[in-house]
Each structure stands twice: as structure tokens, then as C-alpha cells.
Scaffold this motif. Structure first.
Motif, PDB file in Angstrom:
ATOM      1  N   TRP A 155      25.191  13.911  86.178  1.00 23.17           N
ATOM      2  CA  TRP A 155      25.999  13.991  84.790  1.00 23.17           C
ATOM      3  C   TRP A 155      27.384  14.045  85.253  1.00 23.17           C
ATOM      4  CZ3 TRP A 155      29.450  18.118  85.498  1.00 23.17           C
ATOM      5  CH2 TRP A 155      29.215  19.177  86.486  1.00 23.17           C
ATOM      6  N   ILE A 156      28.173  13.932  86.106  1.00 26.65           N
ATOM      7  CA  ILE A 156      29.387  13.944  86.294  1.00 26.65           C
ATOM      8  C   ILE A 156      30.165  12.884  86.362  1.00 26.65           C
ATOM      9  CG2 ILE A 156      29.780  16.039  88.005  1.00 26.65           C
ATOM     10  CD1 ILE A 156      30.200  14.050  90.165  1.00 26.65           C
ATOM     11  N   SER A 157      29.415  11.667  86.301  1.00 28.21           N
ATOM     12  CA  SER A 157      29.935  10.365  86.116  1.00 28.21           C
ATOM     13  C   SER A 157      28.802   9.214  85.943  1.00 28.21           C
ATOM     14  CB  SER A 157      30.723   9.920  87.598  1.00 28.21           C
ATOM     15  OG  SER A 157      29.488  10.003  88.412  1.00 28.21           O
ATOM     16  N   PRO A 158      28.556   9.369  84.549  1.00 31.23           N
ATOM     17  CA  PRO A 158      27.385   8.597  84.106  1.00 31.23           C
ATOM     18  C   PRO A 158      27.764   7.097  84.286  1.00 31.23           C
ATOM     19  CG  PRO A 158      28.196   9.846  82.428  1.00 31.23           C
ATOM     20  CD  PRO A 158      28.711  10.558  83.566  1.00 31.23           C
ATOM     21  N   GLU A 159      27.159   6.176  84.954  1.00 29.70           N
ATOM     22  CA  GLU A 159      27.752   4.683  85.011  1.00 29.70           C
ATOM     23  C   GLU A 159      28.959   4.380  85.105  1.00 29.70           C
ATOM     24  OE1 GLU A 159      25.298   2.187  82.339  1.00 29.70           O
ATOM     25  OE2 GLU A 159      24.090   3.951  81.701  1.00 29.70           O
ATOM     26  N   TRP A 160      29.863   5.430  85.557  1.00 34.94           N
ATOM     27  CA  TRP A 160      31.253   4.969  85.784  1.00 34.94           C
ATOM     28  C   TRP A 160      31.432   4.685  87.331  1.00 34.94           C
ATOM     29  CZ3 TRP A 160      34.417   4.896  81.729  1.00 34.94           C
ATOM     30  CH2 TRP A 160      35.889   4.700  82.154  1.00 34.94           C
TER      31      TRP A 160
ATOM     32  N   LYS B  44      28.103  25.303  89.707  1.00 37.50           N
ATOM     33  CA  LYS B  44      28.371  24.928  91.088  1.00 37.50           C
ATOM     34  C   LYS B  44      28.724  23.391  91.211  1.00 37.50           C
ATOM     35  CE  LYS B  44      23.676  24.081  93.019  1.00 37.50           C
ATOM     36  NZ  LYS B  44      22.515  24.803  93.833  1.00 37.50           N
ATOM     37  N   TYR B  45      29.231  22.966  92.119  1.00 35.64           N
ATOM     38  CA  TYR B  45      29.881  21.609  92.072  1.00 35.64           C
ATOM     39  C   TYR B  45      30.041  20.931  93.529  1.00 35.64           C
ATOM     40  CZ  TYR B  45      32.766  17.945  90.005  1.00 35.64           C
ATOM     41  OH  TYR B  45      33.296  16.669  89.568  1.00 35.64           O
TER      42      TYR B  45
END
Ligand code: SF4
Ligand code: SF4
Lengths: 326, 281, 326
Positions: free
Chosen positions: C54-59, C88-89
């Protein structure tokens, strides 16, 4: 997306529509188009009346018919140039005839005009030949032309020419033109009354027999009454879409020109003329005919221009396209 | 026969039809950046239309036209009582709908307007003679004739080509390429329709109850013009975006119109016959 | 290649900025992009990895070193455990003795949370394992800033140099160390000056670029935002009898300009100390040259400098408006 659904226009109490931008585009045509519709209609109507006079009428009536064919040809002649002048690229006018596509009223009209114009010219030439106005060899050729065939073809083509123009305007999304389905009928009726008037004018000036004049005058009265009836029904069906015609921008030329000058004055004059004879009556009928012809142009022109106005009426456009007609 | 004629006249056979392509414009994603409008003008080298402040939110170009083939609306609305409750700003990138039954194409007397192999509606600039009939025919006010005295392709009809030239080279149209939010999606029309249905269900589930699709084969607006090859996801009634509820196809009433005209014509012919009948007068 | 960095001897790309040396054996154009071409034929920006979560979809790539969030070690407590299970990260994985998580940890990979800082260490070696702010000298974030800031050590509230109201927090109205250019042509109006009762703010619109000196030469951008305007609320418009698109004059203590009014509910009057204060919004893209010209909002702005980075205060000042033109 927010957790709150966006409110609907109805809840906000704002009217439908995007500011006051029109829904449809304003037609780009100019005066040439109504002028062409008017002359085309007049030519078609005159040709039809003349053919009827020749086919059903007395010998006297036939004399009048001869003038009628010439009038029809004279009216038909400027049609093509007018139509071409209005094109965005006039030098490509012949592209109209590169296909045959009756689905498009414009294409159908172009073919009709292309066929009607030579027929009516030939028919007028035949009359000219008969009247000895053509030099020898030409007159001989003109005499060979099959008149009944030309009458039949010209009548059908002329009727199509007179009647398609209202359908052409109606087969659009312009509120005033499209809302009612009667516009073709209105233009056809107007073509009829102006056609009769054109023949009558020629007849009155060329000292046609009184009897024939009376026949024409009565036919004109009937055509005008019919025109008023169809026009009334058209306006009633059009409702709000007709506002620019009956209330706003074009109401004066419409009521005074198209209705008053074009229909009411001729009706009165033809009533006054009645069965009377004499020079004064001829003058009356000439004036009546001129009014009718001028009014016929007013009718085409005002409906045409008011239609362009109605294209800017967003609410009228929505009215045209709602399932439940407002 | 036809083939021989074609060869003789040196007429190319039309390209074989492909799977129809189109636009799905999802207005719920549009941020009103107008990148599509500029990308379109740049790719197609369309001139600017004029420099005037409209006063209608941030939309100064107003509507589609002969030299504006993508146009971004800014529907800025609020209650009239000046409370800011429910105030909203809807953005929508409008374009030619490339109707399945296209009024402009049917009206065109020269055959300049054609259906391309990609399912789009296209004006052949070498055929159009500027008769102007397509202009009032279009129920969406899309196509327009360039002014006769103008500098841009004067006196001919223009509208979105669905980037026919780019499609020929396998590229997506310029607007879809430029759109940073994927509000404009280009692709196989059936796939786009399926995608749109999923997106609508998702939005509805999230509470956007007035979201709807405009121009799907099954929706009311397809009744006359058929499905739209450029269709939309809207957040309110179509009329909020100046779209007609049920766009009309002029052809549908044409037979009746001709019939009425013919009846009047016949009546007049009959009247004339009677008027000149030998026994009358 | 130059941006990514390489070893000077063999020209091989470095894997990321951690591989850069300060002895001249490596070269790099800009360290934050180091790692975007981590090896022969590899381009992180072209990557479309749906597995990134979720943090960088397809980026493709985020600088520095493909980290999506700077200082992300701060998402874990000093012992390296997530502060919140839900948020949490990145965290310390004691079993593998390294930092791990959804993002690439912005921290030396294997520096355990209990590592002490080295008194004489260079760079991040001076930080302990619980100092997440790696670019700060002490590895900590500051609320109390005893050095560096000209207007430290604690944040506080001052009114803008020009304000329609008194500072509600202190007796001191505005920043004592903001740089003012006290000249006759750069006056500052006093708080509550009745000549300039309204707030003004300046901003950009998407269609033009900063002062517009480049974008005003593009016809495609100019037509989208063609004229200088001032946004005002319907309330203020009603008060002043101004209609949408009317010409208005906006004045401040330093000058006056004319432009169009754009009446919009996007502007909302403020309630300040019980008084209703109107705000006027001014885009600042116009000037005296270009395809579209217009008045400059900067003519109204006070010349001043914020003490740390010398930005002028053009987001809040006072003004007045009237209907009409200059
Ligand atoms: S939207 Fe208008 S111009 Fe476009 S295809 Fe349909 S009828 Fe033609
Ligand atoms: S490019 Fe996309 S987001 Fe921008 S205005 Fe056009 S549709 Fe909207």
C-alpha cells in the motif's frame, strides 16, 4: 472519496444546466438558406399549380399555366447559387453529389434541386418556344420536349423541394425546429400559398381571363387558410421553444410579416376581390400576391432566425430531450 | 464489380474494422487541471479561442467547439442562501461522444463524416464542404464549423478525432495520456464498460448514491443515439453537466416529418386539381 | 549515470548513496538520486512492482534511496518496536539483527536500537541506535531550537505585518525581527486601519506558472486564465454592490490595481474577535507583457523578509476594494 456523498443539484436548489451555456450549437447558416427555402418552395408550388392547371383546367387556364412555368423556372434559378454561397467551402459544392444518401435531407435536397432545376428550365423553354420567343432551331428542339412527362417529374420534384426544407430543419436538435413535427407541413403549405400567389401575380399582370384569376384567388385563399392551420398547430406544439418567434427577438417580423402581411392581408384582399372583375380587382389580386410572397419569405426567415436563437435556450433544449416532456 | 470500380477509380479499400476503442471519463477523479484540454490543443495544433474571463468559476473556455475538442467544466454550486453547507465543485472533462448512432454522421450529405475502423466518428477534412448540417444535428452541441474567414481550416466542420492519427500508430489519445489522475481512460470499449460498472458499484458502496454512468448500452440515454464510445461517470443528473437526459437522434422522427409534409403536399395537389377541374368556376 | 553515481576507476554504477566515498574514488551528480540506476541496464523509475503494497502502488522510485518516508525510524519507539500496531511502518527485527518493515528503513540497516552513539564518530556514527533524524547533528527533532533559527527557540504566534486584528496571544503584534524596508513607498498599515479593512492573500492558479512571464506567452495557457481577477465572497459583493465580472479596484497602503471581480462562495468571511472580516483572493500571474496582460498583485504586497529564509509576506496583508476602474 469523502464519507459524505456529494449533494445533488435538487438538494442544493440550483437549476439544472451548466451556467447558461447552450446545450446545442447555434447553426452557422446565414440568410441564403431561408432565401433558398423560400424560392425553392415558391418554384415547387408554382410548378405544381401550373401543372394542375394544364392537366385539369380549361383552355384559358392553360394559358396561365404557361406563365406559371416561367415563374417557377425564374424562382428555381437562384436556388443553387444561394445554397452554394452558404457553404463553408463553396468550391466543393459538388461533394454534395459525390454520394446518394437520402438518409440525409441535405443530400436528398441537393439531388432534388439538381434534378428540378433543369426540368423547370426545360419546361419554361418549351413555353418560350411555343410563344415564339426562341430562335428557330432552339424552338424546334423545345417543341420536342415531352411536356406531360416534364410536368409529372417537375411536380413530384417540386413538391419534394417545397416539403423537404422543413424536414431538414426539423431533423436537428434545435428546439424551435425540432420540437414539433409539423415544420415540414408549415413550409409545404407556405410553398403552396406563395406558389399560387406567384402564378396569380403573373396572371393578373398578363391580363389572364377573369375566371382563371378567380380560380387562383380561391385556391390561394384555401392554401393560406391551410397554412394558418398548420402554423397554429406548429406553434402550439412548440410551446416554450417558440418564444423567440412569438414573444422575443423575431416576434414583430413574424406576426406582422409572416402572419399579417403573408396571410391575413391576402385573405382579406381575396375576399374583397371576390368574383369582381376589372382593373381594380386585378390590382387587388396583384397586391395580395405580392404580400403573400413577401410573407412567405418572412415566415422562412423568422422561423430560421428564431430557431438559431432557440439554440441558445438551455431549458428548451432540456425540454426537447426529457423522457417526460415538460 | 465493385472491386473493379475501386481499382479503376484508384479507391483504397476501407481498413478492416477493429475492436472498438473509446474513452471512459470518470468525473469523480477529475481535479480540473485542464491538462487534457491543453494536450489536445497541442497535439492537434488547435488555436486558442479567445482571452476572456467568463466569470463562471475557473472555466474560461466555456464549451466544446471547432477548435476546442476537450473541455473541462467547473460546476461550482452551493445553496443560494450563502450557507457553505453542501457547497461543491464538480469537474468534468467533456468531449465528442463518438455516438454509436451519430446524428452528425447521419446528417452529413457529403460523406465526409465516417465511422473509422476504431469505432470513432471522424470528419474527413478533404471531403467536408462546410454545409454545416452536422452542427445543429448533434444533440450534445459538440461539432462546429470553423469560421469562414478564420485562420484555422476555415469553413469546415471540426471535432475530436479520438486521435485517429495516434491510434493508427498504436498510441493512446493525447488527453488520456496527459491526464494525471486517470480520469480519462482510453481502451477497448467493452473492457472500459466493465471497469466503469465496477467503479460505479464501488462508489455507490462508499455512499456516492447519486453517481451514475452516462452512455452505457443499457442506460436510458442510449435509447436513440445508442451507447457512447466516449462515456462518463457522473456524480449527479446529466443536466448538471449540460448533458441531455435522452439525447435525440433526428433520424427517429424523420419518416413522420416527411409523411406530414407529404400529406400537406398531396392535399394541396388535390385542391389545385379541384380548383381547376373543368366543372368548377 | 552521472546522477546515480559510479566508481571512477571502472565507471560502474553504484548501488546507492551508501556506496559513495569521500576520497574521490566515486562520483555522483546528486546524491538523492543515487540508486535510481543501481546497475547495468536497470532503471528503478521504470519499475512497476505491484507487490510493493500500500505504500507505493506501482510507483517506480522515490528519493533518497527509494524511501517513501524520510526519518521513518521514528515510527518505532527507542527499543525499535512500532509505536502503534495499527500504524506500524518500520521496526527492528532482533532475530535477523536488522531493520525491516514496509518501507525501506531510513536508518543504518544493522544498527541496533541499543547501539550507543560514538563521541568521536563521524556522521551518523555519532548517533545512537535510537536517534532517528539522521540528517540532524544530534539525530533528534527539536521543539526547542536554541540555535540555527533566527526567531527561536520556541514557535509562537505573531500576526502578519499587516493585520485587521490585534494579536490575540501577546501584546507584541508582529515579528520583532522580520526585515521591513521602511521607506516612503513601502508603508505598512496599522492593525485595524479603517482605510484597509479587508484581508488579502495571493496564490497561483494551475493554468499559469508563477509570475506568468513564461506561461503568458502560450496561447493555450493564456486562454484558460486570460485576465487578472480578485475572488470575493457573495457577502462582500453584495455589500459593495459588485457583480460577477465587474471591474474593481483593489488598494493597499502601497498601491492600487484594477481587475475583474470573481464572486465565489469558495471565499468565506472570517469571524475574528467577534468581527466579520472579509478576505480577497488574488492570483499573481499577470504583468504588462504577453498574450494576456493584467495588473500585478505584487504591487499591493508589502516588501518584507522573513528572518530565516527571506520570503516576503504575501499570503496575508490588508486591503480595500471598490467598484470601478482606476
Ligand atoms: S457527440 Fe455529436 S459530434 Fe460527436 S459523434 Fe455524437 S453526434 Fe457526432
Ligand atoms: S487531465 Fe484529467 S484531471 Fe486534469 S482536467 Fe483533464 S480529466 Fe481532469
Amino acid at each position: 472519496m469523502s464519507d459524505h456523498p456529494s449533494p445533488r443539484a435538487a438538494e442544493l436548489g440550483v437549476p439544472a444546466g451548466y451556467y447558461d451555456y447552450p446545450v446545442v450549437k447555434r447553426p452557422v447558416w446565414t440568410w441564403e438558406v431561408p432565401a433558398y427555402f423560400w424560392l425553392g418552395g415558391l418554384a415547387g408550388g408554382a410548378f405544381l399549380v401550373s401543372s394542375a392547371a394544364e392537366l385539369f383546367g380549361t383552355d384559358e387556364d392553360r394559358l396561365v399555366a404557361r406563365d406559371g412555368f416561367v415563374v417557377a423556372a425564374a424562382a428555381a434559378l437562384p436556388c443553387a447559387p444561394l445554397l452554394i454561397k452558404d457553404l463553408g467551402n463553396p468550391q466543393r459544392f459538388h461533394h454534395m453529389l459525390r454520394i446518394f444518401k437520402p438518409l440525409s435531407p441535405m443530400n436528398l435536397g441537393a439531388w432534388t434541386l439538381a434534378a428540378f432545376t433543369p426540368v423547370t428550365l426545360a419546361r419554361a423553354a418549351a413555353e418560350a418556344g411555343r410563344a415564339g420567343l426562341l430562335p428557330g432551331p432552339l424552338a424546334a428542339v423545345a417543341r420536342l420536349l415531352p411536356r406531360p412527362l416534364m410536368n409529372a417529374a417537375g411536380s413530384v420534384l417540386g413538391a419534394v423541394l417545397a416539403g423537404y426544407s422543413g424536414v431538414l430543419l426539423g431533423a436537428t436538435n434545435i428546439p424551435l425546429w425540432a420540437k414539433s413535427k409539423l415544420l415540414g407541413g408549415v413550409f409545404m403549405a407556405s410553398a403552396a400559398s406563395s406558389g399560387v400567389a406567384a402564378v396569380m401575380m403573373a396572371a393578373a399582370r398578363r391580363r389572364a381571363p377573369e375566371k382563371t384569376l378567380h380560380k387562383l384567388s380561391r385556391l390561394g385563399t384555401l392554401a393560406t387558410l391551410g397554412e394558418l392551420a398548420v402554423l397554429g398547430a406548429f406553434l402550439k406544439q412548440s410551446g416554450r421553444a417558440a418564444d423567440p418567434l412569438v414573444k422575443n427577438a423575431f416576434s414583430v417580423p413574424f406576426w406582422a410579416g409572416a402572419v399579417g402581411l403573408g396571410s391575413l392581408v391576402p385573405l382579406v384582399l381575396e375576399q374583397v376581390a371576390g368574383r369582381r372583375t376589372g382593373k381594380f380587382t386585378r390590382s387587388l389580386l396583384t397586391v395580395s400576391a405580392v404580400c403573400s410572397i413577401a410573407g412567405s419569405f418572412c415566415l422562412r426567415w423568422t422561423i430560421f432566425e428564431a430557431g438559431k436563437e432557440s439554440a441558445g435556450d438551455q431549458a428548451a433544449s432540456f425540454g426537447l430531450s426529457r423522457r417526460t416532456q415538460a | 464489380m465493385i472491386d473493379a470500380y475501386r481499382r479503376f477509380m484508384n479507391i483504397e479499400a476501407p481498413p478492416a474494422p477493429q475492436r472498438p476503442k473509446g474513452f471512459f471519463t470518470d468525473t469523480s477523479l477529475c481535479i480540473g487541471c485542464k491538462a487534457c484540454e491543453v494536450a489536445c490543443k497541442q497535439w492537434n495544433q488547435l488555436p486558442a479561442d479567445g482571452n476572456e474571463l467568463s466569470g463562471n468559476s475557473y472555466d474560461n473556455t466555456g464549451a466544446l467547439g471547432a477548435t476546442t475538442w476537450r473541455h473541462v467544466q467547473f460546476v461550482e454550486q452551493a445553496k443560494a442562501n450563502n450557507s457553505r453547507v453542501g457547497q461543491r465543485w464538480l469537474m468534468m472533462s467533456d468531449v465528442c461522444k463518438h455516438c454509436a448512432n451519430a446524428a452528425c454522421l447521419e446528417a452529413c450529405p457529403t460523406g465526409a463524416l465516417v465511422r473509422t475502423e476504431f469505432g470513432s466518428v471522424y470528419v474527413q477534412q478533404d471531403i467536408c464542404n462546410g454545409c454545416g448540417y452536422c452542427v445543429p444535428a448533434c444533440p450534445f452541441g459538440v461539432i462546429d464549423r470553423a469560421p469562414k474567414d478564420g485562420h484555422f481550416e476555415a469553413g469546415r466542420a471540426h471535432k475530436c478525432t479520438l486521435c485517429y492519427d495516434r491510434q493508427k500508430d498504436g498510441l493512446e489519445p493525447a488527453c488520456a495520456k496527459a491526464c494525471p489522475t486517470d480520469s480519462i481512460q482510453f481502451g477497448d470499449i467493452e473492457e472500459l464498460q466493465a471497469k466503469a460498472r465496477r467503479r460505479l458499484a464501488d462508489l455507490r458502496a462508499r455512499g456516492e448514491t447519486s453517481a451514475r454512468l452516462y452512455g452505457m448500452p443499457e442506460s436510458t440515454e442510449a435509447a436513440e443515439v445508442g451507447h457512447l464510445n466516449a462515456f462518463f461517470l457522473l456524480l449527479d443528473r446529466p443536466e448538471v453537466y449540460n448533458l441531455p437526459e435522452v439525447p435525440r437522434l433526428p433520424r427517429k422522427t424523420m419518416a413522420q416529418r416527411y409523411a406530414i409534409s407529404a400529406v400537406v403536399g398531396l392535399a394541396f395537389a388535390a385542391l389545385s386539381a379541384v380548383a381547376f377541374g373543368r366543372r368548377s368556376g | 549515470m552521472e546522477m546515480n553515481g559510479y566508481t571512477v576507476r571502472d565507471g560502474k554504477q553504484v548501488a546507492d548513496f551508501a556506496a559513495l566515498k569521500d576520497d574521490g574514488s566515486t562520483a555522483c551528480g546528486v546524491w538523492i538520486y543515487s540508486g535510481v540506476f543501481p546497475g547495468e541496464g536497470q532503471n528503478m523509475a521504470r519499475r512497476r512492482n505491484k507487490g510493493d503494497g500500500w505504500i507505493s502502488p506501482e510507483w517506480g522510485f522515490a528519493w533518497p534511496g527509494n524511501r517513501r518516508m524520510l526519518y521513518n525510524r521514528a515510527s518505532a519507539d527507542p527499543q525499535g518496536r512500532p509505536w502503534s500496531e495499527r500504524k506500524k511502518y518500520v521496526w527492528w527485527d532482533a532475530a535477523q539483527h536488522k531493520w525491516t518493515g514496509y518501507d525501506r528503513p531510513d536508518f543504518p540497516d544493522t544498527k541496533a536500537p541499543d547501539t550507543p552513539g560514538q563521541e568521536e564518530g563521524v556522521g551518523v556514527d555519532a548517533h545512537s541506535g535510537s536517534d532517528p533524524f539522521t540528517l540532524k547533528a544530534d539525530g533528534r527533532a527539536w521543539l526547542f531550537a536554541p540555535s540555527g533559527l533566527k526567531d527561536g527557540p520556541l514557535p509562537t504566534h505573531y500576526e502578519p505585518l499587516e493585520s485587521p486584528v490585534k494579536n490575540p496571544v501577546y501584546r507584541r503584534q508582529d515579528s520583532p525581527i522580520a526585515k521591513r524596508f521602511s521607506r516612503k513607498d513601502n508603508p505598512i498599515s496599522a492593525p485595524g486601519d479603517p482605510r484597509f479593512p479587508y484581508l488579502a492573500t495571493t496564490y497561483r492558479v494551475t493554468e499559469q506558472y508563477t509570475s506568468g512571464s513564461m506561461s503568458r506567452w502560450s496561447s493555450w495557457l493564456s486562454e484558460l486564465m486570460p485576465e487578472m481577477f480578485a475572488e470575493i465572497s457573495p457577502e462582500l459583493a453584495a455589500e459593495k454592490g459588485i457583480k460577477n465580472r465587474d471591474w474593481i479596484v483593489v488598494s493597499s497602503a502601497r498601491g492600487e490595481i484594477e481587475c475583474r471581480a470573481l464572486v465565489t462562495r469558495r471565499l468565506r468571511p472570517f469571524q475574528l474577535n467577534g468581527a466579520l472580516i472579509h478576505e480577497i483572493g488574488l492570483p499573481y500571474h499577470w504583468g504588462y507583457k504577453g498574450l494576456v496582460k493584467g495588473a500585478m498583485a505584487n504591487d499591493l504586497v508589502p516588501l518584507s523578509e522573513e528572518p530565516n529564509v527571506y520570503i516576503q509576506e504575501d499570503k496575508a496583508f490588508t486591503c480595500n476594494i471598490r467598484k470601478g476602474r482606476l
